[in-house]
Design an enzyme around this catalytic site. Structure first.
Site, short mmCIF file in Angstrom:
data_model
loop_
_atom_site.label_atom_id
_atom_site.label_comp_id
_atom_site.label_asym_id
_atom_site.label_seq_id
_atom_site.Cartn_x
_atom_site.Cartn_y
_atom_site.Cartn_z
CB ALA A 296 16.76 -14.77 -15.73
CE LYS B 27 15.74 -4.94 -10.03
NZ LYS B 27 15.06 -6.00 -9.91
CB THR C 295 11.78 -6.11 -8.14
OG1 THR C 295 12.41 -6.32 -9.63
CG2 THR C 295 12.86 -6.50 -7.29
#
Length: 333
Positions: A140, A191, A248
């Site tokens: 983000a 994920k 991630t």
């Protein structure tokens, strides 16, 4: 081709705020719905989400509200509230979403109770909307700061998908169209569970070789489930599958990896989650992924190990040992 000029963002966490910023930078009129009154106040007065995305100045044109009816004039929506709250929130917004308006699903996860994909939840709660999915390797704060990012935007109708790409995309936030909604959803959901596993590997000091093996074998699990649910292999090898998995699983900036990192270092799940304001999606998604895999006869040992650790059925060390004790076999299995 449709043109979406007024964008409603449902959910003002870090990701929703970043996407609102991206759409505003693309020249769209953006209204963001937040549950928390202090978030609404901060966005409208300080032009910053000081609760969930501090340090990222927002376009002053972005307005915030806690009343769904204030978004009723929007011609496209981004649904960014956490997956486990999606059904209730979408039901609240249903009367305020126009017939044929697209809803771009940006939350990642399967519904724990029903095992439903977010597109299924949308079809059940807002059947008059056009479903689409946004997923890919993106933090983000990177998006909010305008750092280069590429994602998958999945929509069955290409014209609608391309119109949405124009609505939220920019020089630095680059969506790529796909017609495979299932693949985009599976990649984004699985994920998060695998990132917890990657964090555990890091936290236990198992080495970079183990970390690489975890990503590769985890990707095999993601692919097996995706294909069983009707996804396309090429979708899973793209941004929303392999790309998102690599990001991630490789940075503690990920809430899911940092959760696993803390577990690997001996902290309890309760202490990790208790110190957080934001949702760690992989925690709720893990049991749903494992249950869904069982219904399709799909073997997902890494995800099952994560689920068992999170539920307290097994210790971290015992989970690692159980995986290492699995019999040798073909890599393609």
């Amino acid at each position: 081709m449709a043109s979406y000029q007024t964008i409603g963002v449902i959910g003002a966490g870090a990701w929703g705020t970043a996407l609102a910023q991206s759409a505003a930078q693309a020249g769209r009129s953006v209204k963001i719905w937040a549950f928390e009154p202090e978030v609404v106040e901060a966005i409208n007065t300080a032009h910053e989400n000081t609760v969930f995305l501090p340090g990222a100045p927002l376009n002053p044109s972005i307005t915030a509200s806690s009343d769904p009816s204030d978004l009723s004039d929007c011609d496209a929506f981004l649904m960014v509230a956490p997956a486990q709250h999606a059904r209730g929130i979408l039901a609240r917004f249903a009367p305020h979403i126009a017939q044929g308006a697209p809803v771009l699903l940006c939350a990642k996860g399967f519904e724990r109770e029903s095992l439903a994909l977010m597109t299924d939840v949308l079809r059940e709660t807002v059947p008059h909307a056009i479903p689409a999915v946004l997923s890919g390797p993106s933090f983000a704060i990177d998006v909010a700061k305008g750092l280069p990012t590429a994602v998958t935007l999945a929509c069955e109708d290409r014209d609608t998908g391309e119109a949405l790409m124009e609505a939220v995309g920019s020089q630095t936030f680059r969506p790529y169209w796909s017609g495979d909604l299932v693949g985009a959803e599976v990649g984004g959901s699985v994920k998060n569970v695998l990132a917890i596993a990657a964090g555990i590997v890091e936290g236990r000091g198992l080495g970079k070789s183990a970390h690489a093996a975890l990503i590769a074998r985890g990707f095999a699990e993601m692919t097996r489930l995706g294909l069983a649910l009707g996804a396309k292999r090429e979708t899973l090898t793209g941004l929303c599958g392999l790309g998102d998995l690599v990001l991630t699983c490789s940075s503690p900036q990920s809430r899911n990896m940092s959760c696993g990192l803390a577990l690997g270092q001996g902290q309890t799940l309760e202490s990790v989650l208790g110190a957080r304001k934001a949702v760690t999606e992989g925690v709720a998604t893990a049991p749903a992924v494992v249950a869904l895999a069982k219904t399709r006869g799909v073997d997902m040992p890494i995800c099952a190990a994560v689920d068992a650790v999170l539920a307290g059925r097994i210790s971290v060390d015992d989970a690692i040992q159980a995986l290492l004790n699995r019999p040798f076999g073909p890599e393609t299995d």
